[in-house]
Design a protein around this motif. Structure first.
Motif, PDB file in Angstrom:
ATOM      1  N   SER A 165      -8.410  12.007  10.417  1.00 12.62           N
ATOM      2  CA  SER A 165      -8.192  11.744   8.998  1.00 12.62           C
ATOM      3  C   SER A 165      -9.027  10.557   8.529  1.00 12.62           C
ATOM      4  O   SER A 165      -9.328   9.649   9.308  1.00 12.62           O
ATOM      5  CB  SER A 165      -6.707  11.466   8.733  1.00 12.62           C
ATOM      6  OG  SER A 165      -6.354  10.186   9.202  1.00 12.62           O
ATOM      7  N   ASN A 166      -9.378  10.574   7.248  1.00  9.87           N
ATOM      8  CA  ASN A 166     -10.152   9.469   6.676  1.00  9.87           C
ATOM      9  C   ASN A 166      -9.400   8.155   6.771  1.00  9.87           C
ATOM     10  O   ASN A 166      -9.990   7.107   7.033  1.00  9.87           O
ATOM     11  CB  ASN A 166     -10.458   9.764   5.202  1.00  9.87           C
ATOM     12  CG  ASN A 166     -11.228  11.049   5.005  1.00  9.87           C
ATOM     13  OD1 ASN A 166     -11.450  11.797   5.944  1.00  9.87           O
ATOM     14  ND2 ASN A 166     -11.629  11.315   3.792  1.00  9.87           N
ATOM     15  N   GLN A 167      -8.080   8.210   6.546  1.00 14.34           N
ATOM     16  CA  GLN A 167      -7.283   6.993   6.589  1.00 14.34           C
ATOM     17  C   GLN A 167      -7.275   6.386   7.993  1.00 14.34           C
ATOM     18  O   GLN A 167      -7.388   5.172   8.157  1.00 14.34           O
ATOM     19  CB  GLN A 167      -5.845   7.281   6.146  1.00 14.34           C
ATOM     20  CG  GLN A 167      -5.734   7.838   4.747  1.00 14.34           C
ATOM     21  CD  GLN A 167      -5.704   9.347   4.731  1.00 14.34           C
ATOM     22  OE1 GLN A 167      -6.179  10.001   5.667  1.00 14.34           O
ATOM     23  NE2 GLN A 167      -5.161   9.932   3.669  1.00 14.34           N
ATOM     24  N   VAL A 202      -5.635   2.423   1.645  1.00 17.01           N
ATOM     25  CA  VAL A 202      -5.505   1.912   3.011  1.00 17.01           C
ATOM     26  C   VAL A 202      -6.470   0.748   3.228  1.00 17.01           C
ATOM     27  O   VAL A 202      -6.097  -0.289   3.788  1.00 17.01           O
ATOM     28  CB  VAL A 202      -5.772   3.043   4.037  1.00 17.01           C
ATOM     29  CG1 VAL A 202      -5.879   2.467   5.441  1.00 17.01           C
ATOM     30  CG2 VAL A 202      -4.672   4.078   3.974  1.00 17.01           C
ATOM     31  N   THR A 240       0.830  -1.218   0.000  1.00 16.41           N
ATOM     32  CA  THR A 240       0.000   0.000   0.000  1.00 16.41           C
ATOM     33  C   THR A 240       0.857   1.258   0.000  1.00 16.41           C
ATOM     34  O   THR A 240       0.641   2.179  -0.800  1.00 16.41           O
ATOM     35  CB  THR A 240      -0.925   0.008   1.224  1.00 16.41           C
ATOM     36  OG1 THR A 240      -1.766  -1.139   1.184  1.00 16.41           O
ATOM     37  CG2 THR A 240      -1.774   1.266   1.260  1.00 16.41           C
ATOM     38  N   ILE A 284      -0.299   7.016   6.980  1.00 17.73           N
ATOM     39  CA  ILE A 284      -0.862   5.755   6.503  1.00 17.73           C
ATOM     40  C   ILE A 284      -0.032   4.569   6.961  1.00 17.73           C
ATOM     41  O   ILE A 284      -0.565   3.556   7.431  1.00 17.73           O
ATOM     42  CB  ILE A 284      -0.973   5.795   4.962  1.00 17.73           C
ATOM     43  CG1 ILE A 284      -2.041   6.808   4.546  1.00 17.73           C
ATOM     44  CG2 ILE A 284      -1.300   4.412   4.405  1.00 17.73           C
ATOM     45  CD1 ILE A 284      -2.022   7.146   3.080  1.00 17.73           C
ATOM     46  N   SER A 315      -6.219   8.138  -1.104  1.00 15.70           N
ATOM     47  CA  SER A 315      -5.346   7.218  -0.371  1.00 15.70           C
ATOM     48  C   SER A 315      -6.135   6.368   0.616  1.00 15.70           C
ATOM     49  O   SER A 315      -5.678   5.288   1.014  1.00 15.70           O
ATOM     50  CB  SER A 315      -4.254   8.005   0.363  1.00 15.70           C
ATOM     51  OG  SER A 315      -4.819   8.962   1.241  1.00 15.70           O
ATOM     52  N   THR A 316      -7.332   6.816   1.007  1.00 15.03           N
ATOM     53  CA  THR A 316      -8.167   6.024   1.916  1.00 15.03           C
ATOM     54  C   THR A 316      -8.531   4.681   1.287  1.00 15.03           C
ATOM     55  O   THR A 316      -8.522   3.645   1.962  1.00 15.03           O
ATOM     56  CB  THR A 316      -9.447   6.797   2.285  1.00 15.03           C
ATOM     57  OG1 THR A 316      -9.094   8.067   2.807  1.00 15.03           O
ATOM     58  CG2 THR A 316     -10.264   6.033   3.315  1.00 15.03           C
ATOM     59  N   SER A 368     -14.527   9.951  10.857  1.00 19.40           N
ATOM     60  CA  SER A 368     -13.758  10.621   9.804  1.00 19.40           C
ATOM     61  C   SER A 368     -13.909  12.134   9.835  1.00 19.40           C
ATOM     62  O   SER A 368     -13.188  12.835   9.117  1.00 19.40           O
ATOM     63  CB  SER A 368     -14.161  10.099   8.419  1.00 19.40           C
ATOM     64  OG  SER A 368     -15.498  10.419   8.127  1.00 19.40           O
TER      65      SER A 368
END
Length: 601
Positions: free
Chosen positions: A513-515, A160, A56, A462, A156-157, A509
């Motif tokens: 962060s979303n990740q 992940v 990833t 991440i 990028s989410t 979220s």
């Protein structure tokens, strides 16, 4: 519940608080969480650091290099230029083509980079069209976020989620596996953003108080009174500063450093520095007033004179507005501490921050994402400043750096290596790194420029958050929570469990962060599916779509970039973002169980 599970829950709870209050940068919180897992024995160093060598992270590294290079070649600026020419002042056509361009680019590139490109375009075009920019800027940010669900690399989410699925024994996501749902979201969401969202946003001219209207769009700057100024010896009331110069005096700073409030009976002295606010055109007129000078220019002129150079600026000096970007190296630094004028040869004439009254000297204001600076400098110095990736110039930003040859080469490399990944000729991480190598080998971009502009913080965040999934699994915390949810879910249908997971992910979220939200929820969602005897893939896809719903607050980087220039308030994002979140939720709950059946075959 074992002691290991308790430790994991405590550490994650502390991290959630730190993510929310934002006292410490998110990537530092994630790194601290990773180290805490190691120190408490939850993970071995090999387990904890495995995320940095994961497929990833390698894929994200390659993609960031390629997309940064494409942005530097001028392809995105070319799109913006075409957009301005094609629409010819027609608002509906402009916003339709604008959001279409935003969604197309954001499906394959960072939504933050795409938003940063189009904010200056929107501001420039809306000024010429005479329409309020706040009715368009927020839809641009929302469209860029929404399009992230179209492809695996849209955000990028998604990467992940794919990486965590692979580490949990699931097949990773394919490039276009999310596309059927993502396209439906775009087809429903974009018309909402064009026709309904602007109507939900309050008209500032009707709702704002008179003081707020006066303050709207005002910059903070410092004005020095020279000895020959006719204002010396007068009070602020007698000087009628506001009436004569359209500037509001906030405070007066004496030569000895004493600072007093800008009261009407304050008597002005030679050498006083007035902390004032006003529109940029009023600030620029100060330079033409006898006995007054902007302090930043005075200092620069004095320094030049001491070196035997002329005090005046360069022949091609321009005044522009500059937007502070999320990846700026100057974030949380003051202009004085960053030695801004010395490093870049550009003068900061004023600073503007929506939603906050700035009462400090502009050199002592820590910069934040979305701040607007009023800058003066030569074309070459301003261009060099924008090249650092710290700012995006607005209004007079130069767009002549369009290299057709490099653009074609960079786009061909990007499309070519992705095709190799999609058709399984190469794995996606290998394809992405191959593309990065070819970008440098063909000199489409230099490593130095690309590395400077890349979002290294995202890579660290991440890589560290991938350890959360390992910690939840190793400690048994994911199975414990999954068992609790499975037991509770015995009386409801699986779709309601998906709805609960969606809402929980969206809630997490918003402040973080979303990740990070996806990394926390996904292991629990997979274990819940396992203990209910259901396929884990629809649960993982629900997390992926939910983690991209950053519409309710302005804390997402794309939203932060429009927050200041658009003059928005916190509640505007909730008002306009809630219907869009509900659209995503309904589409997800309807389509996910159809495309990815809940019951394993």
């Amino acid at each position: 519940m074992t002691s290991a599970i308790v430790i994991v829950f405590v550490l994650i709870a502390v991290a959630l608080v730190l993510f929310t209050v934002e006292v410490i940068p998110a990537e530092m919180v994630a790194l601290g969480l990773l180290l805490a897992f190691v120190m408490t024995g939850i993970l071995t160093p090999e387990q904890a650091f495995a995320g940095f060598a994961s497929d990833t992270v390698m894929m994200i590294l390659g993609l960031l290099i390629m997309t940064s290079a494409i942005a530097r070649t001028g392809v995105m600026s070319g799109v913006a230029r075409w957009l301005q020419i094609a629409t010819k002042g027609r608002k509906l056509l402009f916003i339709s083509l604008l959001l279409g361009s935003v969604t197309a680019l954001s499906s394959f590139m960072s939504n933050t980079a795409v938003t940063a490109l189009f904010v200056p375009v929107v501001i420039a075009v809306t000024r010429r069209m005479g329409v309020p920019g706040h009715s368009i800027l927020l839809p641009v940010a929302f469209a860029s976020i929404l399009a992230g669900s179209v492809t695996l690399i849209g955000t990028s989410t998604n990467l992940v989620v794919s990486g965590l699925m692979q580490s949990s024994g699931q097949a990773p996501l394919d490039m276009f596996e999310m596309t059927p749902v993502g396209l439906v979201l775009v087809l429903l969401g974009v018309p909402y953003l064009i026709f309904l969202a602007p109507r939900l946003l309050p008209s500032r001219s009707r709702e704002a108080s008179m003081e707020e209207v006066i303050r709207a769009g005002h910059y903070l700057t410092e004005v020095r009174l020279q000895k020959e100024s006719p204002l010396v010896g007068k009070t602020l009331r007698e000087a009628r500063f506001g009436e004569q110069h359209d500037l509001n005096v906030l405070s007066v700073i004496r030569e000895n450093g004493d600072q007093t409030s800008g009261r009407a009976n304050t008597k002005l002295r030679s050498g006083d520095v007035l902390l004032v606010e006003g529109p940029h055109d009023a600030i620029l007129k100060v330079k033409d007033q006898s006995g007054l000078e902007i302090k930043a220019e005075a200092k620069l002129g004095g320094a030049a004179a001491e070196n035997g150079e002329p005090r005046s600026g360069k022949d091609d000096d321009r005044v522009v507005e500059a937007l502070v970007l999320p990846r700026s190296t100057l974030l949380h630094q003051t202009l004085k501490r960053a030695r801004f004028r010395e490093r870049y040869g550009v003068i900061a004439l004023g600073i503007r921050r929506h939603g906050e009254n700035l009462l400090s000297k502009i050199s002592q204001v820590p910069l934040q994402v979305g701040d607007l600076l009023l800058l003066q400098g030569s074309t070459s110095d301003l261009r060099a400043l924008e090249d650092t990736g710290a700012f995006r110039l607005i209004g007079e930003a130069d767009t002549t750096r369009f290299s057709k040859g490099r653009t074609i080469a960079a786009c061909a490399i990007f499309v070519g290596v992705l095709a190799l990944g999609v058709f399984k000729v190469l794995s996606l991480p290998v394809a992405a790194l191959t593309g990065a190598f070819l970008i440098f080998a063909t000199r489409c971009a230099s490593p130095e420029e690309t590395y400077r502009e890349m979002e290294w913080k995202a890579i660290i965040l991440i890589a560290c958050m991938l350890s959360v999934g390992a910690a939840l699994h190793t400690s048994g915390a994911d199975a414990y929570v999954g068992g609790l949810l499975a037991g509770w879910a015995g009386s409801v249908t699986p779709v309601w469990i998906l709805a609960g997971i969606f809402v929980f992910t969206v809630a997490l979220s918003q402040p973080m962060s979303n990740q990070a939200a996806a990394a926390l929820v996904l292991p629990i969602a997979i274990q819940t599916a396992a203990q209910m005897g259901l396929d884990a893939r629809p649960f993982a896809m629900t997390v992926a779509f939910a983690a991209g719903c950053s519409f309710l607050t302005p804390l997402e980087p794309s939203c932060l970039m429009v927050y200041g220039p658009g003059g928005y308030r916190f509640k505007d994002f909730l008002i306009a973002g809630l219907p869009l979140t509900l659209i995503v939720m309904v589409v997800t709950l309807l389509m996910v169980p159809i495309i990815w059946p809940l019951h394993p075959r």
